[in-house]
Design a protein around this motif. Structure first.
Motif, PDB file in Angstrom:
ATOM      1  N   ARG A  85     -20.982 -44.896 -30.772  1.00  8.95           N
ATOM      2  CA  ARG A  85     -22.413 -44.297 -30.290  1.00  8.95           C
ATOM      3  C   ARG A  85     -22.151 -43.397 -29.143  1.00  8.95           C
ATOM      4  NH1 ARG A  85     -26.969 -44.178 -32.509  1.00  8.95           N
ATOM      5  NH2 ARG A  85     -26.517 -46.411 -33.443  1.00  8.95           N
ATOM      6  N   HIS A  86     -22.153 -42.005 -28.945  1.00  6.92           N
ATOM      7  CA  HIS A  86     -21.928 -41.232 -27.665  1.00  6.92           C
ATOM      8  C   HIS A  86     -23.238 -41.515 -26.805  1.00  6.92           C
ATOM      9  CE1 HIS A  86     -21.533 -37.409 -25.677  1.00  6.92           C
ATOM     10  NE2 HIS A  86     -20.234 -37.937 -25.625  1.00  6.92           N
ATOM     11  N   ARG A  87     -23.035 -42.004 -25.777  1.00  2.61           N
ATOM     12  CA  ARG A  87     -24.249 -42.294 -24.824  1.00  2.61           C
ATOM     13  C   ARG A  87     -24.935 -40.874 -24.423  1.00  2.61           C
ATOM     14  NH1 ARG A  87     -21.010 -46.745 -21.323  1.00  2.61           N
ATOM     15  NH2 ARG A  87     -21.561 -48.568 -22.627  1.00  2.61           N
ATOM     16  N   ASP A  88     -24.374 -39.729 -24.203  1.00  8.87           N
ATOM     17  CA  ASP A  88     -24.957 -38.765 -23.864  1.00  8.87           C
ATOM     18  C   ASP A  88     -25.979 -37.987 -24.747  1.00  8.87           C
ATOM     19  OD1 ASP A  88     -23.313 -38.685 -21.704  1.00  8.87           O
ATOM     20  OD2 ASP A  88     -21.959 -37.117 -22.179  1.00  8.87           O
ATOM     21  N   CYS A  89     -25.747 -38.237 -26.131  1.00  7.74           N
ATOM     22  CA  CYS A  89     -26.657 -37.698 -26.947  1.00  7.74           C
ATOM     23  C   CYS A  89     -27.357 -38.899 -27.879  1.00  7.74           C
ATOM     24  CB  CYS A  89     -26.044 -36.768 -28.009  1.00  7.74           C
ATOM     25  SG  CYS A  89     -24.744 -37.314 -29.068  1.00  7.74           S
ATOM     26  N   GLY A  90     -26.710 -40.096 -27.789  1.00  7.15           N
ATOM     27  CA  GLY A  90     -27.480 -41.264 -28.545  1.00  7.15           C
ATOM     28  C   GLY A  90     -27.021 -40.974 -30.162  1.00  7.15           C
ATOM     29  N   ARG A  91     -26.083 -40.489 -30.559  1.00  3.70           N
ATOM     30  CA  ARG A  91     -25.897 -40.316 -31.890  1.00  3.70           C
ATOM     31  C   ARG A  91     -24.430 -41.133 -32.231  1.00  3.70           C
ATOM     32  NH1 ARG A  91     -26.484 -34.538 -34.432  1.00  3.70           N
ATOM     33  NH2 ARG A  91     -26.448 -35.916 -36.159  1.00  3.70           N
ATOM     34  N   PRO A  92     -24.341 -41.525 -33.413  1.00  9.96           N
ATOM     35  CA  PRO A  92     -22.991 -42.331 -33.794  1.00  9.96           C
ATOM     36  C   PRO A  92     -21.857 -40.963 -34.034  1.00  9.96           C
ATOM     37  CG  PRO A  92     -24.897 -42.853 -35.372  1.00  9.96           C
ATOM     38  CD  PRO A  92     -25.404 -41.853 -34.341  1.00  9.96           C
ATOM     39  N   THR A  93     -20.696 -41.152 -33.572  1.00  6.22           N
ATOM     40  CA  THR A  93     -19.838 -40.317 -33.724  1.00  6.22           C
ATOM     41  C   THR A  93     -18.622 -40.813 -33.952  1.00  6.22           C
ATOM     42  OG1 THR A  93     -18.745 -38.422 -32.457  1.00  6.22           O
ATOM     43  CG2 THR A  93     -19.209 -40.577 -31.164  1.00  6.22           C
ATOM     44  N   HIS A  94     -17.562 -39.934 -34.123  1.00  3.29           N
ATOM     45  CA  HIS A  94     -16.296 -40.492 -34.232  1.00  3.29           C
ATOM     46  C   HIS A  94     -15.188 -39.409 -33.348  1.00  3.29           C
ATOM     47  CE1 HIS A  94     -16.807 -37.213 -37.180  1.00  3.29           C
ATOM     48  NE2 HIS A  94     -15.622 -37.033 -37.005  1.00  3.29           N
ATOM     49  N   ALA A  95     -14.007 -39.901 -33.512  1.00  7.02           N
ATOM     50  CA  ALA A  95     -13.005 -39.169 -32.608  1.00  7.02           C
ATOM     51  C   ALA A  95     -12.633 -37.761 -33.107  1.00  7.02           C
ATOM     52  CB  ALA A  95     -11.674 -39.910 -32.230  1.00  7.02           C
ATOM     53  N   VAL A  96     -12.352 -36.728 -32.435  1.00  6.53           N
ATOM     54  CA  VAL A  96     -11.951 -35.659 -32.882  1.00  6.53           C
ATOM     55  C   VAL A  96     -10.530 -35.250 -32.071  1.00  6.53           C
ATOM     56  CG1 VAL A  96     -12.522 -33.159 -33.273  1.00  6.53           C
ATOM     57  CG2 VAL A  96     -14.186 -34.700 -33.849  1.00  6.53           C
ATOM     58  N   VAL A  97      -9.418 -34.870 -32.711  1.00  8.55           N
ATOM     59  CA  VAL A  97      -8.483 -34.625 -31.888  1.00  8.55           C
ATOM     60  C   VAL A  97      -8.209 -32.927 -31.973  1.00  8.55           C
ATOM     61  CG1 VAL A  97      -6.238 -34.880 -31.590  1.00  8.55           C
ATOM     62  CG2 VAL A  97      -7.427 -36.711 -32.260  1.00  8.55           C
ATOM     63  N   GLY A  98      -8.391 -32.385 -30.562  1.00 12.42           N
ATOM     64  CA  GLY A  98      -8.381 -30.775 -30.784  1.00 12.42           C
ATOM     65  C   GLY A  98      -7.403 -30.211 -29.793  1.00 12.42           C
ATOM     66  N   CYS A  99      -7.089 -28.971 -30.109  1.00 12.01           N
ATOM     67  CA  CYS A  99      -5.923 -28.643 -29.126  1.00 12.01           C
ATOM     68  C   CYS A  99      -6.794 -28.371 -27.643  1.00 12.01           C
ATOM     69  CB  CYS A  99      -5.814 -26.976 -29.595  1.00 12.01           C
ATOM     70  SG  CYS A  99      -4.744 -25.850 -28.341  1.00 12.01           S
ATOM     71  N   ALA A 100      -5.903 -28.812 -26.576  1.00 12.64           N
ATOM     72  CA  ALA A 100      -6.261 -28.837 -25.170  1.00 12.64           C
ATOM     73  C   ALA A 100      -6.662 -27.413 -24.786  1.00 12.64           C
ATOM     74  CB  ALA A 100      -5.301 -29.303 -24.294  1.00 12.64           C
ATOM     75  N   HIS A 101      -6.013 -26.152 -25.440  1.00 14.22           N
ATOM     76  CA  HIS A 101      -6.072 -24.880 -24.827  1.00 14.22           C
ATOM     77  C   HIS A 101      -7.251 -24.164 -25.719  1.00 14.22           C
ATOM     78  CE1 HIS A 101      -2.752 -25.331 -22.408  1.00 14.22           C
ATOM     79  NE2 HIS A 101      -2.072 -26.179 -23.343  1.00 14.22           N
ATOM     80  N   CYS A 102      -7.376 -24.164 -27.230  1.00 16.77           N
ATOM     81  CA  CYS A 102      -8.230 -23.355 -27.814  1.00 16.77           C
ATOM     82  C   CYS A 102      -9.220 -24.318 -28.431  1.00 16.77           C
ATOM     83  CB  CYS A 102      -7.484 -22.575 -28.757  1.00 16.77           C
ATOM     84  SG  CYS A 102      -6.832 -23.548 -30.192  1.00 16.77           S
ATOM     85  N   GLY A 103      -9.237 -25.622 -28.323  1.00 15.03           N
ATOM     86  CA  GLY A 103     -10.129 -26.444 -29.241  1.00 15.03           C
ATOM     87  C   GLY A 103      -9.876 -26.471 -30.774  1.00 15.03           C
ATOM     88  N   GLY A 104      -8.851 -25.974 -31.211  1.00 16.24           N
ATOM     89  CA  GLY A 104      -8.662 -26.127 -32.676  1.00 16.24           C
ATOM     90  C   GLY A 104      -8.242 -27.395 -33.101  1.00 16.24           C
ATOM     91  N   GLU A 105      -8.304 -27.704 -34.358  1.00 20.78           N
ATOM     92  CA  GLU A 105      -7.919 -28.962 -35.024  1.00 20.78           C
ATOM     93  C   GLU A 105      -6.477 -29.151 -34.736  1.00 20.78           C
ATOM     94  OE1 GLU A 105      -7.384 -31.026 -39.342  1.00 20.78           O
ATOM     95  OE2 GLU A 105      -8.139 -28.701 -39.204  1.00 20.78           O
TER      96      GLU A 105
END
Length: 149
Positions: free
Chosen positions: A115-135
């Motif tokens: 659960r993400h404390r900032d928004c309170g919602r259940p979540t999962h890890a997402v791995v993205g490009c450090a430069h453009c945010g792409g998958e």
């Protein structure tokens, strides 16, 4: 049987697996992220043999993933606290949790909710490009040998 060491291999995967690549080590880290800090609690939560737990905690403290901090003098007792290096492992653990929930969970509901404390919602890890945010997936990246400098 003696374990082959990959600690000196010029490969980040091999060196990481040398340190973290057994089932108990990852479960000790999971417990640390759940707030477990004391030897007896690690042992109770995991049902792990004392000698095995001692070896895993020694390996993690020796590598700088956990700090061994004295919390009592008589008798001397320690707790195990995540270091910056240890905290930096969380996204990896979150990715493992997500992968296991998707591919190995036969019960339907996942056994642990991230659960993400900032928004309170259940979540999962997402791995993205450090430069453009792409998958980042095997279809969207290439793995290339580093250039010698």
């Amino acid at each position: 049987m003696r374990r082959t060491s990959f600690a000196r291999w010029h490969c980040s995967v091999a060196r990481t697996m040398d340190l973290l690549g057994d089932q108990w080590t990852l479960l000790v880290l999971r417990e640390a992220f759940l707030g477990t800090r004391r030897f007896d609690r690690f042992q109770a939560e995991l049902g792990i043999a004392r000698n095995t737990l001692t070896e895993r905690l020694d390996r993690l403290t020796g590598a700088g993933v956990l700090d061994r901090v004295r919390y009592q003098d008589r008798p001397v007792r320690y707790e195990y606290v995540l270091t910056e290096m240890g905290h930096d492992f969380f996204p990896v653990l979150a990715s493992i949790i997500g992968w296991g929930d998707r591919w190995l969970n036969e019960q339907g509901e996942p056994p642990l909710v991230v659960r993400h404390r900032d928004c309170g919602r259940p979540t999962h890890a997402v791995v993205g490009c450090a430069h453009c945010g792409g998958e980042l997936s095997d279809r969207r990246v290439s793995l290339e040998p580093a250039q010698d400098k």
